[in-house]
Design a protein around this motif. Structure first.
Motif, short mmCIF file in Angstrom:
data_model
loop_
_atom_site.label_atom_id
_atom_site.label_comp_id
_atom_site.label_asym_id
_atom_site.label_seq_id
_atom_site.Cartn_x
_atom_site.Cartn_y
_atom_site.Cartn_z
N PRO A 291 0.83 -1.22 0.00
CA PRO A 291 0.00 0.00 0.00
C PRO A 291 0.85 1.25 0.00
CG PRO A 291 0.03 -0.99 2.18
CD PRO A 291 0.73 -1.96 1.27
N GLY A 292 0.29 2.32 -0.53
CA GLY A 292 0.99 3.60 -0.52
C GLY A 292 0.95 4.24 0.85
N ARG A 293 1.68 5.32 1.00
CA ARG A 293 1.74 6.02 2.29
C ARG A 293 0.39 6.64 2.63
NH1 ARG A 293 5.88 11.03 3.80
NH2 ARG A 293 5.00 11.48 5.88
N TRP A 294 -0.27 7.20 1.63
CA TRP A 294 -1.58 7.84 1.84
C TRP A 294 -2.64 7.01 1.13
CZ3 TRP A 294 2.63 11.20 0.61
CH2 TRP A 294 3.06 11.98 1.69
N ARG A 295 -3.44 6.31 1.90
CA ARG A 295 -4.36 5.34 1.34
C ARG A 295 -5.77 5.91 1.16
NH1 ARG A 295 -4.01 -0.69 3.23
NH2 ARG A 295 -4.81 -0.80 1.09
N ALA A 296 -6.44 5.42 0.12
CA ALA A 296 -7.87 5.71 -0.03
C ALA A 296 -8.68 4.82 0.90
CB ALA A 296 -8.30 5.51 -1.48
N PHE A 297 -8.20 3.58 1.10
CA PHE A 297 -8.85 2.68 2.04
C PHE A 297 -8.70 3.24 3.46
CE2 PHE A 297 -8.17 -0.87 5.09
CZ PHE A 297 -9.50 -1.28 5.17
N GLY A 298 -9.81 3.34 4.15
CA GLY A 298 -9.79 3.85 5.51
C GLY A 298 -9.81 5.36 5.62
N TYR A 299 -9.83 6.04 4.47
CA TYR A 299 -9.81 7.50 4.48
C TYR A 299 -11.15 8.05 4.94
CZ TYR A 299 -9.67 12.30 2.71
OH TYR A 299 -9.73 13.66 2.58
N GLU A 300 -11.12 8.98 5.85
CA GLU A 300 -12.32 9.67 6.32
C GLU A 300 -12.19 11.15 5.96
OE1 GLU A 300 -15.00 8.47 7.57
OE2 GLU A 300 -14.34 6.38 7.80
N PRO A 301 -13.02 11.63 5.04
CA PRO A 301 -12.91 13.04 4.64
C PRO A 301 -13.14 13.97 5.82
CG PRO A 301 -14.33 11.81 3.13
CD PRO A 301 -14.08 10.92 4.31
N PRO A 302 -12.30 14.99 5.97
CA PRO A 302 -12.49 15.94 7.07
C PRO A 302 -13.67 16.87 6.81
CG PRO A 302 -10.69 16.65 5.66
CD PRO A 302 -11.12 15.31 5.15
N GLY A 303 -14.20 17.44 7.87
CA GLY A 303 -15.26 18.43 7.71
C GLY A 303 -14.71 19.69 7.07
N HIS A 304 -15.56 20.41 6.35
CA HIS A 304 -15.06 21.60 5.65
C HIS A 304 -16.13 22.68 5.50
CE1 HIS A 304 -17.07 19.77 2.14
NE2 HIS A 304 -16.45 18.65 2.48
N ARG A 305 -17.01 22.80 6.49
CA ARG A 305 -18.07 23.80 6.39
C ARG A 305 -17.52 25.22 6.36
NH1 ARG A 305 -23.14 21.83 10.24
NH2 ARG A 305 -23.66 19.94 9.04
N TRP A 306 -16.54 25.50 7.25
CA TRP A 306 -15.98 26.85 7.29
C TRP A 306 -15.21 27.14 6.00
CZ3 TRP A 306 -16.57 31.46 8.43
CH2 TRP A 306 -15.52 32.39 8.56
N ALA A 307 -14.48 26.12 5.51
CA ALA A 307 -13.77 26.29 4.25
C ALA A 307 -14.75 26.54 3.11
CB ALA A 307 -12.92 25.05 3.96
N ASP A 308 -15.88 25.83 3.12
CA ASP A 308 -16.89 26.03 2.09
C ASP A 308 -17.46 27.45 2.14
OD1 ASP A 308 -16.60 23.47 1.18
OD2 ASP A 308 -18.37 22.67 2.19
N ALA A 309 -17.65 27.95 3.35
CA ALA A 309 -18.19 29.31 3.50
C ALA A 309 -17.22 30.34 2.90
CB ALA A 309 -18.45 29.61 4.97
N LYS A 310 -15.93 30.14 3.15
CA LYS A 310 -14.93 31.07 2.60
C LYS A 310 -14.87 30.96 1.07
CE LYS A 310 -11.75 29.66 5.57
NZ LYS A 310 -10.43 29.54 6.25
N LEU A 311 -14.98 29.73 0.56
CA LEU A 311 -14.97 29.56 -0.89
C LEU A 311 -16.23 30.16 -1.52
CD1 LEU A 311 -13.57 25.92 -1.14
CD2 LEU A 311 -12.43 28.02 -1.90
N LYS A 312 -17.35 30.09 -0.80
CA LYS A 312 -18.57 30.71 -1.31
C LYS A 312 -18.43 32.22 -1.38
CE LYS A 312 -22.79 30.50 -2.79
NZ LYS A 312 -23.11 29.84 -4.08
N TRP A 313 -17.77 32.81 -0.38
CA TRP A 313 -17.54 34.25 -0.39
C TRP A 313 -16.63 34.62 -1.57
CZ3 TRP A 313 -19.30 38.70 0.56
CH2 TRP A 313 -18.48 39.83 0.68
N ARG A 314 -15.61 33.80 -1.82
CA ARG A 314 -14.73 34.02 -2.97
C ARG A 314 -15.55 34.00 -4.26
NH1 ARG A 314 -12.06 30.79 -6.74
NH2 ARG A 314 -9.95 31.48 -7.35
N GLU A 315 -16.46 33.03 -4.37
CA GLU A 315 -17.28 32.92 -5.57
C GLU A 315 -18.18 34.14 -5.75
OE1 GLU A 315 -21.31 30.66 -6.81
OE2 GLU A 315 -19.79 29.35 -5.90
N LEU A 316 -18.80 34.58 -4.67
CA LEU A 316 -19.70 35.74 -4.76
C LEU A 316 -18.94 36.98 -5.21
CD1 LEU A 316 -21.86 35.14 -1.56
CD2 LEU A 316 -22.58 34.86 -3.95
N ARG A 317 -17.72 37.14 -4.72
CA ARG A 317 -16.91 38.28 -5.15
C ARG A 317 -16.56 38.17 -6.63
NH1 ARG A 317 -14.46 41.68 -1.88
NH2 ARG A 317 -12.55 41.68 -3.12
#
Length: 356
Positions: A291-317
């Motif tokens: 297996p590689g060092r960074w696996r897709a197996f067992g990967y749990e995506p991190p939360g990103h609500r605050w990041a999404d909010a900032k990206l939404k502000w970028r989009e609106l601008r």
């Protein structure tokens, strides 16, 4: 044996050998075609023929009515390799806004868990099927994708462009599935009963526009050449003997070229069984992939609500012509390159041209 994903947590020496077989045709009997594909029948035949002490995983990528499809790649890599995350974070499992079959079927993890992949599919217009092309496009992240999305605040283009030239990027950007083996069995019908004696389509009125001597390739297996070379580019071995093509149904109408017809074509079935046996011999001799060092197996995506909010502000601008200072969208806007500062991005260019 049936696959047990928990074995992916064992040391390589202690887990069973594992393969993943993919049926790449779009056809399923649970959608408009009303009939299952030949590649599904071949997938199941291969699963029965391989050594039964292996873990044999398989999946039919065919289109089932009401089920998610494989979403297309958004081409983040063309903005920055560091914006293309491993595994893909453009989509998420169970998302109702943009449902994605790659995530819903855990295909990233299953490709990671397998030591070898066997891919079966027909030709679609001188190339692989749409579903296989979509899947492989979505595997661009396996070829050097960013395994640490936190470094780019989930999906921030400016941070990703900076990371791509930072010293730590060299260590992060690796081939995440390197060492595995892929095999391809594609098949064609030489145009079924649509081709005339002159090698041109019978229905074609402008015969001079189609020169059969200038068709894209002489060897029909080359229809899958882009997928083969993507694997090789990404460190996934494709032995030449495991990349083959066979012909089924030549000269017959499509309605007489189904799986139940295919199994009576001795030369075709012998070609497929021979490919299956070569696959078993080659991958068994090669052994398991680490297996590689960074696996897709067992990967749990991190939360990103605050990041999404900032990206939404970028989009609106950006919609109002105020992209981040010094960013590529700001520069393109100032140069008048894209004319894409619009209040409603979902509205098509065609609608705007027509004033609707």
């Amino acid at each position: 044996m049936k696959p047990n994903d928990d074995n992916g947590r064992l040391p390589t020496s202690e887990r069973p050998f594992r393969v993943l077989i993919l049926s790449g045709s779009e056809r399923r009997q649970y959608n408009c075609p009303g009939v299952d594909s030949k590649s599904r029948a071949l997938m199941l035949r291969m699963a029965d023929r391989l050594p039964q002490d292996w873990e044999i995983d398989y999946e039919d990528l065919g289109n089932v009515y009401g089920r998610a499809r494989i979403q297309s790649c958004n081409a983040c890599v063309s903005t920055s390799m560091a914006l293309c995350c491993w595994p893909c974070n453009c989509y998420e499992k169970g998302d109702s806004t943009e449902p994605d079959l790659m995530w819903n079927l855990d295909l990233y993890a299953r490709l990671d868990l397998a030591d070898a992949w066997a891919i079966i599919g027909p030709h679609n217009w001188y190339g692989p099927t749409s579903n296989l092309k979509l899947m492989f496009d979505r595997l661009v992240c396996a070829n050097g994708g960013n395994p640490k999305e936190a470094l780019i605040d989930h999906k921030n283009p400016e941070q990703a462009m900076a990371l791509e030239t930072a010293p730590e990027w060299e260590e992060l950007s690796v081939n995440h599935l390197e060492g595995r083996t892929a095999a391809f069995f594609c098949y064609d019908d030489a145009g079924a009963n649509e081709i005339g004696r002159d090698g041109r389509p019978r229905k074609l009125r402008h015969k001079q526009w189609f020169d059969p001597d200038r068709e894209p390739f002489d060897d029909p297996r080359d229809a899958y050449r882009p997928l083969v070379w993507q694997c090789r580019y990404s460190g996934v071995e494709v032995p030449d003997g495991l990349w083959t093509n066979a012909r089924s149904g030549e000269g017959r109408p499509y309605s007489e070229d189904q799986a139940e017809d295919m199994i009576h074509e001795d030369a075709f079935m012998q070609a497929f069984d021979g490919w299956t046996d070569r696959f078993a011999t080659v991958v068994a001799a090669k052994g398991k992939a680490e297996p590689g060092r960074w696996r897709a197996f067992g990967y749990e995506p991190p939360g990103h609500r605050w990041a999404d909010a900032k990206l939404k502000w970028r989009e609106l601008r950006m919609r109002t012509g105020h992209a981040p200072e010094g960013s590529s969208p700001r520069i393109q806007d100032e140069l008048g390159l894209n004319e894409d500062a619009v209040l409603s991005p979902a509205k098509s260019d065609g609608e705007r041209l027509r004033g609707s």
